[in-house]
Design a protein around this motif. Structure first.
Motif, mmCIF file in Angstrom:
data_model
loop_
_atom_site.group_PDB
_atom_site.id
_atom_site.type_symbol
_atom_site.label_atom_id
_atom_site.label_comp_id
_atom_site.label_asym_id
_atom_site.label_seq_id
_atom_site.Cartn_x
_atom_site.Cartn_y
_atom_site.Cartn_z
ATOM 1 N N ALA A 128 0.980 -1.070 0.076
ATOM 2 C CA ALA A 128 0.128 0.019 -0.114
ATOM 3 C C ALA A 128 0.937 1.164 -0.059
ATOM 4 O O ALA A 128 0.487 2.211 -0.560
ATOM 5 N N MET A 149 3.862 1.465 -1.128
ATOM 6 C CA MET A 149 4.290 1.702 -2.460
ATOM 7 C C MET A 149 3.404 2.582 -3.526
ATOM 8 O O MET A 149 3.688 3.154 -4.376
ATOM 9 N N ALA A 150 2.281 1.790 -3.507
ATOM 10 C CA ALA A 150 1.294 2.403 -4.338
ATOM 11 C C ALA A 150 0.932 3.512 -3.938
ATOM 12 O O ALA A 150 0.709 4.534 -5.049
ATOM 13 N N LEU A 183 3.736 5.980 -5.568
ATOM 14 C CA LEU A 183 3.691 6.043 -6.828
ATOM 15 C C LEU A 183 2.416 6.985 -7.242
ATOM 16 O O LEU A 183 2.659 7.508 -8.494
#
Lengths: 643, 173, 103
Positions: free
Chosen positions: A629, A631-632, A635
């Motif tokens: 989560a 990382m998402a 990004l």
């Protein structure tokens, strides 16, 4: 003169503040705590006596002039100022004289009556404070200043009714009195607000100056609001239910507050605002009608009571109704005349009732008191004579004070055109008859018993002397009850009407000119009514008529005795639904919505915390999911910045 | 689209399909085998993209040694049903996050013009790569070898034959 | 001429996402490690693509080193798993909650 006015006002206030301390100081020498109360009482009486001297002095010095006195600015804000100001005119002078005189007698009476009671410091403090506030009402010019006195007497009344506060019923009665008069006070506050909106201040001098320039609608509205306040304070219909219950207080309190001064404050307010009322004829008619209806109502209810103080309470309601009738006819001297004579004979009756109750060992029931009649006549003859004096004045038997004052009012109302006054006249005449009946009934039932009745031996020898001493202070009142009428006799008798002359330039409608030849006829008719009432009462309750009370249904139960169910009406219509609403709000709103809301909020927090704590179980999957989560999220943030 | 491009897309498709299949298999043995297929396709991609040495090493070391070792362990560890099936509810959150991740990455890539250049085919010879590695990255090589040594020691220590514990029964962890 | 770098990077990102999803989704430790391997593969593809784009050998060197790392990591992980399994532990990742809180 300013000094005397201030002295008159401030002596009772000082007395209220100082007498408990004096009581302690002077009573320190003796070990008996009752002595403390005794010294406090003496200081209180002295304060009122000094106030009376000041009242007399001012009356003499003023010589019929009107003077306004601004004491100090009180507060001012945008669009409204209030001052502590006094307006002294003959009306206020006589009222102040009455108030201080009757208060002094009642204070002295209280010395003996309340001897040995606990809490005398508190009693006399409130009694003195009451006199101060009542004088404030009497003298005030600025209406907010008057309102201060208005509320003050209400508060003192509440405290004194509930004087024996260990018994909850007394406190409840005091609270009832306070709430009922508060309802009327809404009218006074509203009127103050309207005046403040119109003129930026509210005072009697302003009213006198600007009343003529008001438009009729505003004048009527203001008049009705003032009438509302007066009705509440004077226990007129529909606000009369508090006065009978207020008899729970000590007898001197009933005499002072609920006979002579506070209940007359409403009528007095109407008199002070007569320039305003002169512009609102509809309000005057309404006042007269309400007064007459209440007079008849009170008289009928008094006929059926068996508690001696309740008889006198309903009688007060009825007699104050006459004062309202007079005010509604626009007759300021006439109303003041009735006010003063009522103060004298009613306070006399109340204090004598106190003596009788004391003689009966605390018995209030007139029939039970009547069983001791022969002993009363034998051992307390003075008391009996005083009682008779008060009662004949109440019944308006010829040439007593009550006769002349009531006659004056009847003459007024008969001389005015219009159906309200006609109806009021009929009601007032009927009430006069019933008044005579119940007044004489009272005397016969209590005092006309025969020796053959089995009497409770409650008149102890030691008490007799004390009671006779107590009654000693009442003789001036008896003399006034009988003779005060000649201060203002009707014109046809050819004697000078002192009161009328003194109040000659008081603002009032031109005195209704009942034609000269009708006056004697009316006086004779009134005397006939009174004598007829006396005859009827003698027939029903005179000596030798012992069995009648239960038969005629006038024994303290039934519709008449409960004041035509007015109390029950209030309970059903106002108190009951209010109570149900309060319970509803408490249970549904308070408990369910507020409490429940808070509990549910807390529960939501707990659930949230539990959910969050579920993330900390140490499971690898959760940690990996958190990483993914994060990382998402990173990004997405990058995409939003770059994209 | 050149032949290389077509080849790339084909190999990429195989890789992705194999990877998806590997992820969704219940039996870990099957999953690892699909993973091997994905790795082999990846090796071909490496070759296409001009890295022959990494391609061969991918086949020999990764798919050959590492995955075989993986299979041995799986067979060693016991019943194969322990892989755990996937409930759709459990797959929702990771799927969503992965999707978001991919979408965000696509947007980031789209935003950068430098990324649009078409790769030109070229080869890096094995010798050149080897020399480069040893010349420039030799500390890292040494570090990786120490790491591998540590892994070796750890495996030996951790997987010693079982002997009775002085404290009593072996408890659940 | 092969493909734009963008497509290579998308392949790499897809592999990475797949591997991450696998690691989060699956309950068994073995399958989690499979996910990790897929992630490594994705990274390797990105490196090779970048190396070709900028004609630099650093990318390819990185791939070789990443392979070594993957080997070490897998060895460690599986050794730990065997060790835990031998002592009566489970193959489910949910059972290893030593780092968890009181509840």
């Amino acid at each position: 003169m300013k000094t005397w006015l201030l002295a008159m006002l401030l002596f009772p206030l000082a007395g209220a503040l100082v007498q408990p301390l004096c009581g302690r100081l002077f009573g320190l020498g003796s070990g008996n705590p009752a002595d403390r109360g005794h010294w406090a009482a003496i200081v209180a009486c002295a304060a009122v006596a000094l106030s009376l001297c000041a009242a007399v002095a001012v009356l003499v010095l003023a010589q019929g002039r009107t003077s306004a006195l601004a004491l100090c600015p009180w507060f001012g804000m945008d669009g409204f100022t209030a001052q502590a100001s006094l307006l002294y005119d003959p009306l206020a002078g006589f009222m102040a004289l009455t108030v201080t005189f009757v208060s002094l007698l009642i204070h002295i009476y209280s010395l003996a009556f309340m001897r040995g009671e606990q809490g005398l410091g508190r009693y006399f403090c409130f009694l003195n404070l009451f006199v101060f506030f009542m004088l404030l009402i009497t003298l005030a010019d600025d209406l907010l200043f008057l309102f201060l006195g208005w509320e003050g007497v209400g508060f003192c009344s509440y405290s004194l009714i509930g004087f024996w506060h260990r018994k909850t019923a007394n406190v409840v009665a005091g609270g009832k009195a306070f709430i009922f008069t508060r309802l009327g006070d809404l009218g006074l506050v509203a009127a103050l607000a309207v005046m403040a909106g119109l003129w930026g201040a509210s005072s009697l001098s302003l009213v006198a100056a600007k009343a003529a320039s008001l438009d009729p609608g505003t004048a009527q509205a203001l008049g009705f609001l003032i009438l509302l306040a007066a009705l509440g304070k004077s226990a007129q219909l529909p606000f009369s239910a508090w006065l009978p219950d207020a008899m729970a207080g000590p007898t001197p309190v009933s005499a002072l507050i609920h006979a002579a001064t506070m209940v007359t404050a409403g009528a007095y307010l109407l008199l002070r605002l007569s320039p305003l009322l002169a512009q609102a004829p509809l309000v005057l008619e309404a006042t007269a009608l309400v007064g007459a209806v209440t007079a008849l109502y009170g008289a009928l209810a008094a006929l059926a009571q068996k508690d001696i103080k309740r008889v006198l309470a309903y009688s007060t309601i009825s007699q104050v109704g006459y004062m309202f009738l007079a005010a509604g006819c626009g007759d300021v001297p006439g109303c003041l005349f009735q006010l003063m004579s009522h103060a004298f004979f009613k306070s006399l009756l109340f204090m004598v009732a106190g003596c009788l109750i004391r003689a009966g060992g605390g018995e209030h029931d007139i029939f039970k008191l009547g069983r001791m009649a022969s002993r009363l006549r034998r051992e307390l003859p003075g008391v009996c004579i005083l009682f008779a004096c008060g009662a004949v004045s109440l019944a308006a038997l010829p040439f007593t004070a009550g006769y002349f004052s009531k006659g004056r009012i009847l003459a007024d109302v008969l001389g005015l055109p219009g159906w309200p006054y006609a109806v009021s006249a009929v009601l007032a005449l009927a009430a006069a008859f019933v008044t005579a009946v119940y007044a004489v009934r009272l005397v016969y039932v209590v005092l006309a018993g025969q020796a053959r009745e089995s009497a409770p031996a409650s008149v102890r020898g030691a008490d007799v002397a004390g009671i006779n001493r107590m009654a000693g202070v009442l003789w001036p009142l008896a003399i006034l009850s009988l003779g005060f009428g000649f201060v203002n006799p009707p014109h046809f008798l050819g004697l000078t009407a002192w009161l009328d002359a003194a109040l000659a330039n008081a603002p009032s409608l031109p005195a209704p000119a009942l034609s000269f030849r009708f006056e004697p006829a009316l006086a004779a008719f009134e005397a006939a009514l009174a004598l007829a009432g006396l005859w009827l009462a003698r027939r029903l309750y005179g000596p030798g008529q012992r069995g009648t009370p239960a038969r005629t249904g006038l024994d303290g139960t039934g519709m008449l005795a409960s004041g035509f169910g007015l109390d029950a009406l209030y309970v059903t219509v106002v108190a009951g639904p209010y109570r149900r609403l309060a319970l509803l709000v408490a249970s549904s709103l308070d408990q369910t919505v507020l409490d429940g809301g808070v509990t549910k909020g807390a529960g939501a927090f707990l659930a949230f915390s539990k959910a969050v704590s579920g993330l900390a179980r140490g499971r690898i999957t959760d940690s990996l999911a958190a990483l993914l989560a994060a990382m998402a999220a990173a990004l997405i943030y990058l995409a939003s910045r770059l994209g | 689209m050149t032949i290389y491009g077509a080849l790339f897309y084909l190999l990429a498709g195989i890789t992705l399909v194999a990877a998806v299949l590997a992820v969704t298999r219940k039996d870990p043995m099957h999953a690892v085998l699909y993973l091997v297929a994905a790795l082999l396709a990846t090796a071909a991609i490496f070759l296409l993209l001009g890295a022959p040495l990494p391609a061969i090493l991918q086949v020999v070391i990764y798919a050959g040694a590492i995955m075989v070792f993986y299979l041995f362990i799986i067979m060693l560890l016991g019943p194969r049903g322990e892989g755990g099936s996937i409930a759709p509810r459990r797959a929702a959150l990771p799927g969503l996050l992965a999707g978001l991740f991919l979408a965000a990455a696509w947007i980031v890539f789209d935003g950068d013009p430098g990324v649009k250049t078409v790769l030109s085919a070229s080869q890096a010879s094995a010798a050149a790569l080897g020399a480069f590695l040893v010349k420039t990255y030799w500390p890292v090589l040494e570090a990786v070898s120490i790491l591998l040594f540590a892994a070796l020691v750890a495996a030996l220590v951790l997987c010693r034959p079982r002997r009775p514990h002085p404290g009593g029964q072996a408890g659940r962890t | 001429m092969i493909v734009p770098l963008e497509h290579v990077l998308i392949l790499a990102a897809a592999l990475f996402a797949l591997g991450a999803a696998c690691a989060v989704m699956r309950r068994g430790v073995i399958m989690i490690l499979v996910g990790v391997e897929i992630m490594f593969t994705g990274a390797a593809v990105a490196f090779i693509g970048a190396a070709l784009r900028w004609q630099s050998l650093d990318g390819q060197a990185a791939v070789i080193l990443a392979m070594g790392l993957a080997a070490a990591e897998l060895a460690f992980g599986l050794a730990l798993l065997v060790h835990a399994r031998r002592r009566g532990g489970s193959l489910k990742s949910d059972r290893y909650t030593g780092l968890g809180g009181r509840t």
